[in-house]
Write a protein that holds these residues in place. Sequence first.
Motif, mmCIF file in Angstrom:
data_model
loop_
_atom_site.group_PDB
_atom_site.id
_atom_site.type_symbol
_atom_site.label_atom_id
_atom_site.label_comp_id
_atom_site.label_asym_id
_atom_site.label_seq_id
_atom_site.Cartn_x
_atom_site.Cartn_y
_atom_site.Cartn_z
ATOM 1 N N ARG A 22 0.829 -1.206 0.000
ATOM 2 C CA ARG A 22 0.000 0.000 0.000
ATOM 3 C C ARG A 22 0.862 1.254 0.000
ATOM 4 O O ARG A 22 1.956 1.260 0.543
ATOM 5 N N LEU A 23 0.336 2.308 -0.603
ATOM 6 C CA LEU A 23 0.934 3.628 -0.446
ATOM 7 C C LEU A 23 0.267 4.242 0.778
ATOM 8 O O LEU A 23 -0.961 4.317 0.840
ATOM 9 N N THR A 24 1.069 4.661 1.750
ATOM 10 C CA THR A 24 0.483 5.154 2.991
ATOM 11 C C THR A 24 0.913 6.574 3.334
ATOM 12 O O THR A 24 0.195 7.271 4.033
ATOM 13 N N LYS A 25 2.056 7.007 2.851
ATOM 14 C CA LYS A 25 2.606 8.303 3.259
ATOM 15 C C LYS A 25 2.311 9.386 2.219
ATOM 16 O O LYS A 25 2.220 9.109 1.022
ATOM 17 N N THR A 26 2.208 10.593 2.682
ATOM 18 C CA THR A 26 1.941 11.729 1.804
ATOM 19 C C THR A 26 3.015 11.868 0.742
ATOM 20 O O THR A 26 2.705 12.157 -0.423
ATOM 21 N N ASP A 27 4.271 11.653 1.104
ATOM 22 C CA ASP A 27 5.374 11.753 0.138
ATOM 23 C C ASP A 27 5.231 10.727 -0.984
ATOM 24 O O ASP A 27 5.560 11.015 -2.130
ATOM 25 N N GLU A 28 4.760 9.535 -0.656
ATOM 26 C CA GLU A 28 4.573 8.502 -1.677
ATOM 27 C C GLU A 28 3.482 8.909 -2.663
ATOM 28 O O GLU A 28 3.640 8.766 -3.880
ATOM 29 N N PHE A 29 2.393 9.455 -2.149
ATOM 30 C CA PHE A 29 1.320 9.934 -3.021
ATOM 31 C C PHE A 29 1.812 11.102 -3.876
ATOM 32 O O PHE A 29 1.551 11.151 -5.080
ATOM 33 N N SER A 30 2.549 12.028 -3.266
ATOM 34 C CA SER A 30 3.051 13.210 -3.991
ATOM 35 C C SER A 30 3.987 12.810 -5.123
ATOM 36 O O SER A 30 3.946 13.402 -6.204
ATOM 37 N N SER A 31 4.834 11.815 -4.893
ATOM 38 C CA SER A 31 5.769 11.407 -5.932
ATOM 39 C C SER A 31 5.040 10.787 -7.124
ATOM 40 O O SER A 31 5.433 10.986 -8.269
ATOM 41 N N VAL A 32 3.960 10.071 -6.872
ATOM 42 C CA VAL A 32 3.186 9.486 -7.975
ATOM 43 C C VAL A 32 2.441 10.577 -8.736
ATOM 44 O O VAL A 32 2.468 10.623 -9.968
ATOM 45 N N ALA A 59 4.172 -4.143 -7.217
ATOM 46 C CA ALA A 59 3.302 -2.975 -7.319
ATOM 47 C C ALA A 59 2.735 -2.617 -5.946
ATOM 48 O O ALA A 59 2.563 -3.481 -5.084
ATOM 49 N N ARG A 60 2.478 -1.323 -5.755
ATOM 50 C CA ARG A 60 1.824 -0.844 -4.534
ATOM 51 C C ARG A 60 0.642 0.022 -4.945
ATOM 52 O O ARG A 60 0.670 0.666 -5.995
ATOM 53 N N LEU A 61 -0.382 0.086 -4.123
ATOM 54 C CA LEU A 61 -1.615 0.778 -4.471
ATOM 55 C C LEU A 61 -1.982 1.818 -3.436
ATOM 56 O O LEU A 61 -1.884 1.584 -2.240
ATOM 57 N N GLY A 62 -2.424 2.967 -3.929
ATOM 58 C CA GLY A 62 -3.029 4.008 -3.107
ATOM 59 C C GLY A 62 -4.395 4.324 -3.684
ATOM 60 O O GLY A 62 -4.607 4.202 -4.891
ATOM 61 N N LEU A 63 -5.322 4.746 -2.841
ATOM 62 C CA LEU A 63 -6.689 5.014 -3.289
ATOM 63 C C LEU A 63 -7.112 6.416 -2.885
ATOM 64 O O LEU A 63 -6.807 6.867 -1.779
ATOM 65 N N VAL A 64 -7.836 7.100 -3.793
ATOM 66 C CA VAL A 64 -8.401 8.411 -3.504
ATOM 67 C C VAL A 64 -9.846 8.378 -3.972
ATOM 68 O O VAL A 64 -10.121 8.297 -5.169
ATOM 69 N N VAL A 65 -10.766 8.408 -3.016
ATOM 70 C CA VAL A 65 -12.195 8.445 -3.326
ATOM 71 C C VAL A 65 -12.761 9.659 -2.596
ATOM 72 O O VAL A 65 -12.971 9.631 -1.382
ATOM 73 N N ASN A 86 -9.519 -6.153 -6.680
ATOM 74 C CA ASN A 86 -8.993 -6.330 -8.036
ATOM 75 C C ASN A 86 -7.475 -6.226 -8.052
ATOM 76 O O ASN A 86 -6.799 -6.995 -8.728
ATOM 77 N N PHE A 87 -6.913 -5.273 -7.309
ATOM 78 C CA PHE A 87 -5.459 -5.125 -7.220
ATOM 79 C C PHE A 87 -4.837 -6.367 -6.603
ATOM 80 O O PHE A 87 -3.849 -6.902 -7.094
ATOM 81 N N ARG A 88 -5.438 -6.856 -5.533
ATOM 82 C CA ARG A 88 -4.923 -8.024 -4.820
ATOM 83 C C ARG A 88 -4.867 -9.244 -5.737
ATOM 84 O O ARG A 88 -3.892 -9.989 -5.729
ATOM 85 N N MET A 89 -5.887 -9.413 -6.562
ATOM 86 C CA MET A 89 -5.933 -10.575 -7.449
ATOM 87 C C MET A 89 -4.960 -10.438 -8.627
ATOM 88 O O MET A 89 -4.509 -11.445 -9.169
ATOM 89 N N ASP A 98 4.290 2.181 -8.541
ATOM 90 C CA ASP A 98 3.378 2.725 -7.545
ATOM 91 C C ASP A 98 2.151 3.212 -8.293
ATOM 92 O O ASP A 98 2.265 3.961 -9.266
ATOM 93 N N LEU A 99 0.979 2.800 -7.842
ATOM 94 C CA LEU A 99 -0.269 3.125 -8.506
ATOM 95 C C LEU A 99 -1.191 3.873 -7.552
ATOM 96 O O LEU A 99 -1.238 3.548 -6.362
ATOM 97 N N ILE A 100 -1.907 4.856 -8.084
ATOM 98 C CA ILE A 100 -2.961 5.514 -7.322
ATOM 99 C C ILE A 100 -4.213 5.474 -8.181
ATOM 100 O O ILE A 100 -4.228 6.000 -9.300
ATOM 101 N N LEU A 101 -5.250 4.850 -7.657
ATOM 102 C CA LEU A 101 -6.536 4.821 -8.336
ATOM 103 C C LEU A 101 -7.385 5.932 -7.737
ATOM 104 O O LEU A 101 -7.652 5.931 -6.540
ATOM 105 N N ARG A 102 -7.791 6.876 -8.590
ATOM 106 C CA ARG A 102 -8.530 8.044 -8.125
ATOM 107 C C ARG A 102 -9.885 8.097 -8.814
ATOM 108 O O ARG A 102 -9.962 7.993 -10.042
ATOM 109 N N LEU A 103 -10.931 8.238 -8.043
ATOM 110 C CA LEU A 103 -12.254 8.413 -8.608
ATOM 111 C C LEU A 103 -12.329 9.819 -9.184
ATOM 112 O O LEU A 103 -12.104 10.802 -8.475
ATOM 113 N N ALA A 104 -12.618 9.931 -10.488
ATOM 114 C CA ALA A 104 -12.587 11.233 -11.161
ATOM 115 C C ALA A 104 -13.971 11.748 -11.529
ATOM 116 O O ALA A 104 -14.130 12.930 -11.795
#
Length: 131
Positions: A22-32, A59-65, A86-89, A98-104
């Motif tokens: 998982r992406l957990t830190k603000t810096d990780e999200f900012s870099s993506v 791969a690592r995943l971050g989510l923004v909803v 879906n990411f887990r499978m 590093d991936l961030i899935l964002r609801l747009a």
Amino acid sequence: MNARQPAGKRQVSATAFPNSHRLTKTDEFSSVFGFRKALKSTHFLLHYRLRAAEEVAGARLGLVVAKRLVRRSVDRNLIRRLARENFRMMRCRLPSRDLILRLAARPEPLDRRALADEIRKLLEKMITPER
């Protein structure tokens, strides 16, 4: 007799979703977000960043909803669960990014199967080689 393993000695299965995936830190999200690469679908943006060779592979995943797009917390949590599942499978087939899935966009109506298919298709685009 049911023997339990100590907390530090737990084995992680290939389909688990531990904190290391998982992406957990603000810096990780900012870099993506700063890398400015993304794939788009009807309701989602999948931001991604290549990982450096010295980083742990996989791969690592971050989510923004956003609450402004989906007011009810039950629905936001549903979208997060669908994305994590879906990411887990698919994690073992995804490249080391590093991936961030964002609801747009607001999904109207909230169709569980359609959202899961959309997320799966976005992740599958990450698997196919870039041209």
